[in-house]
Enzyme design. Structure first.
Site, PDB file in Angstrom:
ATOM      1  N   SER A 130     -57.938  33.960  49.943  1.00 48.45           N
ATOM      2  CA  SER A 130     -57.149  33.176  50.896  1.00 48.45           C
ATOM      3  C   SER A 130     -55.712  32.982  50.419  1.00 48.45           C
ATOM      4  O   SER A 130     -55.436  32.959  49.210  1.00 48.45           O
ATOM      5  CB  SER A 130     -57.817  31.806  51.039  1.00 48.45           C
ATOM      6  OG  SER A 130     -56.955  30.898  51.664  1.00 48.45           O
ATOM      7  N   TYR A 155     -60.736  24.314  47.232  1.00 48.89           N
ATOM      8  CA  TYR A 155     -61.009  25.546  47.989  1.00 48.89           C
ATOM      9  C   TYR A 155     -60.178  26.714  47.429  1.00 48.89           C
ATOM     10  O   TYR A 155     -60.713  27.789  47.122  1.00 48.89           O
ATOM     11  CB  TYR A 155     -60.695  25.309  49.473  1.00 48.89           C
ATOM     12  CG  TYR A 155     -60.647  26.572  50.303  1.00 48.89           C
ATOM     13  CD1 TYR A 155     -61.813  27.277  50.599  1.00 48.89           C
ATOM     14  CD2 TYR A 155     -59.433  27.069  50.797  1.00 48.89           C
ATOM     15  CE1 TYR A 155     -61.765  28.445  51.361  1.00 48.89           C
ATOM     16  CE2 TYR A 155     -59.384  28.224  51.557  1.00 48.89           C
ATOM     17  CZ  TYR A 155     -60.551  28.908  51.838  1.00 48.89           C
ATOM     18  OH  TYR A 155     -60.498  30.064  52.585  1.00 48.89           O
TER      19      TYR A 155
HETATM   20  N1  LIG Z   1     -59.935  31.585  58.959  1.00 48.20           N
HETATM   21  C1  LIG Z   1     -58.920  31.605  58.116  1.00 48.20           C
HETATM   22  O1  LIG Z   1     -57.789  31.238  58.454  1.00 48.20           O
HETATM   23  C2  LIG Z   1     -59.109  32.092  56.704  1.00 48.20           C
HETATM   24  C3  LIG Z   1     -57.983  32.112  55.862  1.00 48.20           C
HETATM   25  C4  LIG Z   1     -58.165  32.535  54.545  1.00 48.20           C
HETATM   26  C5  LIG Z   1     -59.393  32.964  54.103  1.00 48.20           C
HETATM   27  N2  LIG Z   1     -60.455  32.942  54.936  1.00 48.20           N
HETATM   28  C6  LIG Z   1     -61.756  33.370  54.404  1.00 48.20           C
HETATM   29  O2  LIG Z   1     -62.373  34.247  55.320  1.00 48.20           O
HETATM   30  C7  LIG Z   1     -63.782  34.074  55.283  1.00 48.20           C
HETATM   31  C8  LIG Z   1     -64.320  33.820  56.687  1.00 48.20           C
HETATM   32  O3  LIG Z   1     -63.712  32.647  57.211  1.00 48.20           O
HETATM   33  P1  LIG Z   1     -63.929  32.159  58.715  1.00 48.20           P
HETATM   34  O4  LIG Z   1     -62.672  31.545  59.157  1.00 48.20           O
HETATM   35  O5  LIG Z   1     -64.568  33.232  59.515  1.00 48.20           O
HETATM   36  O6  LIG Z   1     -64.935  30.956  58.450  1.00 48.20           O
HETATM   37  P2  LIG Z   1     -66.364  30.595  59.056  1.00 48.20           P
HETATM   38  O7  LIG Z   1     -66.700  29.259  58.486  1.00 48.20           O
HETATM   39  O8  LIG Z   1     -66.373  30.758  60.529  1.00 48.20           O
HETATM   40  O9  LIG Z   1     -67.303  31.694  58.406  1.00 48.20           O
HETATM   41  C9  LIG Z   1     -67.922  31.553  57.151  1.00 48.20           C
HETATM   42  C10 LIG Z   1     -69.403  31.817  57.333  1.00 48.20           C
HETATM   43  O10 LIG Z   1     -70.042  31.667  56.048  1.00 48.20           O
HETATM   44  C11 LIG Z   1     -71.293  31.046  56.264  1.00 48.20           C
HETATM   45  N3  LIG Z   1     -71.718  30.356  55.037  1.00 48.20           N
HETATM   46  C12 LIG Z   1     -71.218  29.216  54.489  1.00 48.20           C
HETATM   47  N4  LIG Z   1     -71.892  28.878  53.385  1.00 48.20           N
HETATM   48  C13 LIG Z   1     -72.844  29.842  53.203  1.00 48.20           C
HETATM   49  C14 LIG Z   1     -73.878  30.035  52.264  1.00 48.20           C
HETATM   50  N5  LIG Z   1     -74.070  29.169  51.250  1.00 48.20           N
HETATM   51  N6  LIG Z   1     -74.699  31.112  52.383  1.00 48.20           N
HETATM   52  C15 LIG Z   1     -74.533  31.987  53.424  1.00 48.20           C
HETATM   53  N7  LIG Z   1     -73.574  31.842  54.364  1.00 48.20           N
HETATM   54  C16 LIG Z   1     -72.739  30.786  54.268  1.00 48.20           C
HETATM   55  C17 LIG Z   1     -71.066  30.053  57.397  1.00 48.20           C
HETATM   56  O11 LIG Z   1     -72.266  29.705  58.063  1.00 48.20           O
HETATM   57  C18 LIG Z   1     -70.084  30.829  58.273  1.00 48.20           C
HETATM   58  O12 LIG Z   1     -70.754  31.499  59.330  1.00 48.20           O
HETATM   59  C19 LIG Z   1     -64.042  32.924  54.304  1.00 48.20           C
HETATM   60  O13 LIG Z   1     -64.353  33.449  53.036  1.00 48.20           O
HETATM   61  C20 LIG Z   1     -62.710  32.200  54.254  1.00 48.20           C
HETATM   62  O14 LIG Z   1     -62.537  31.519  53.035  1.00 48.20           O
HETATM   63  C21 LIG Z   1     -60.354  32.507  56.229  1.00 48.20           C
END
Ligand SMILES: NC(=O)c1ccc[n+]([C@@H]2O[C@H](COP(=O)([O-])OP(=O)(O)OC[C@H]3O[C@@H](n4cnc5c(N)ncnc54)[C@H](O)[C@@H]3O)[C@@H](O)[C@H]2O)c1
Length: 319
Positions: A130, A155
């Site tokens: 991130s 985080y």
């Molecule tokens: N959305 C953003 O702006 C953004 C920015 C930087 C990084 N990211 C990274 O991208 C990835 C996806 O983010 P997103 O926005 O789609 O978030 P999201 O929360 O929609 O997706 C994350 C998924 O991981 C699953 N999850 C959480 N804990 C878990 C566990 N213990 N075991 C199995 N599954 C688990 C959740 O149920 C969820 O469906 C993440 O790693 C996040 O850190 C996202």
């Protein structure tokens, strides 16, 4: 030909990636592991899955990435060629008060994925890190080589730990890993706690929008379709260990975001100011020259186009 295992595939970005891979004729099987974490309504994750489950190429396992035994059985059965690891606790602000939970999912869970990918000779892992790793100290635009010692929230610290662990798996076992530093993803199926979602929801419902501080903070909003394209390229690229910024490289202030929302929805927002969170950075701004060099990738979707796609989706699915 290839089996791709996606962790976190029921979530916002992961579900788009699964959809994309299911459309690719060269991909034989898409395996998704997600525990349907209840940080935001589980029904949204089930809706995301309902778009994927009809495909015969798709297999879903409701499992926690901290459950090493369960993961091991899945790796043994499915024999993935590639892994895209997105599963994580993703809320920067709540991580300040729930650090242990973020640590266990984002570090122990990530370690499990890297370790099993190594054991099962996976060809490549793409790990979702991130822009939060940069904190407030990096000089804009943020480069992959900037120093990372001062993330503002646990985080971001867990994502730094993930990147560093990834390197040790590449160094000791030759496991190819691309770490993507994602900058402020947005698009259909966005997490409801994120600013674009909350503001569109408020403006459509005639409710007051809460603006953090004076709205001068800047964010490098990146369209989810562009992120999916970057993953596609990373899976195909001949790389060892790389950290790559995936961002729009065109930050806008929150006030500017509001203007775009007003233009797209043709509605005027009622705004009240609220105190800013201490864990919220002043600016995110990706230098994407490395993504261009290593993956031939650059962002394509303008903010206005992306917001308009989001608003259309919101009207159809959330009103
Ligand atoms: N959305 C953003 O702006 C953004 C920015 C930087 C990084 N990211 C990274 O991208 C990835 C996806 O983010 P997103 O926005 O789609 O978030 P999201 O929360 O929609 O997706 C994350 C998924 O991981 C699953 N999850 C959480 N804990 C878990 C566990 N213990 N075991 C199995 N599954 C688990 C959740 O149920 C969820 O469906 C993440 O790693 C996040 O850190 C996202």
């Amino acid at each position: 030909m290839k089996t791709v295992l996606i962790t976190g595939g029921a979530g916002f970005i992961g579900s788009h990636l699964c959809e994309h891979l299911l459309r690719d004729p060269k991909v034989k099987r898409v395996v998704c592991i997600d525990n349907l974490d209840p940080t935001y309504p589980v029904k949204y994750k089930k809706e995301n899955l309902s778009l994927l489950l009809p495909s015969k190429k798709f297999k879903f396992y409701k499992k926690d990435i901290r459950d090493r035994k369960a993961l091991e059985a899945i790796f043994k059965k499915e024999k993935p060629d590639y892994v895209v690891h997105l599963a994580a606790k993703t809320d920067t602000r709540s991580s300040v008060h729930e650090a242990a939970e973020h640590e266990s999912v984002n570090i122990l869970g990530t370690l499990n994925i890297f370790d099993l990918a190594k054991d099962h000779k996976v060809k490549k892992v793409v790990f979702f890190s991130s822009s939060s790793v940069y904190g407030n100290t990096a000089k804009p635009p943020f480069k992959e080589t900037d120093m990372l010692n001062f993330p503002l929230a646990p985080y971001g610290a867990t994502k730094i730990a993930g990147e560093v662990l990834a390197y040790t798996y590449f160094f000791n076992f030759g496991l190819p890993i691309v770490c993507f530093r994602i900058f402020n993803a947005y698009g259909p199926r966005l997490r409801p706690s994120l600013v674009l979602y909350k503001w569109v929801e408020s403006i459509m419902g005639g409710k007051v929008i809460e603006m953090s501080g004076t709205g001068t903070r800047k964010r490098d909003f990146t369209y989810v379709g562009d992120i999916v394209e970057a993953v596609d390229r990373a899976l195909k690229a001949d790389v060892g260990y790389e950290i790559v910024n995936v961002g729009n490289s065109s930050p806008i202030t929150l006030k500017e975001l509001l203007r775009i929302i007003e233009k797209v929805t043709r509605k005027k927002a009622l705004v009240k100011s609220r105190p800013s969170s201490k864990a919220s950075v002043e600016l995110t701004y990706a230098d994407v020259s490395k993504a261009k060099k290593v993956l031939g990738w650059k962002p394509k979707t303008s903010m206005e186009k992306g917001v308009s796609i989001f608003v259309d989706w919101f009207k159809e699915n959330r009103l």
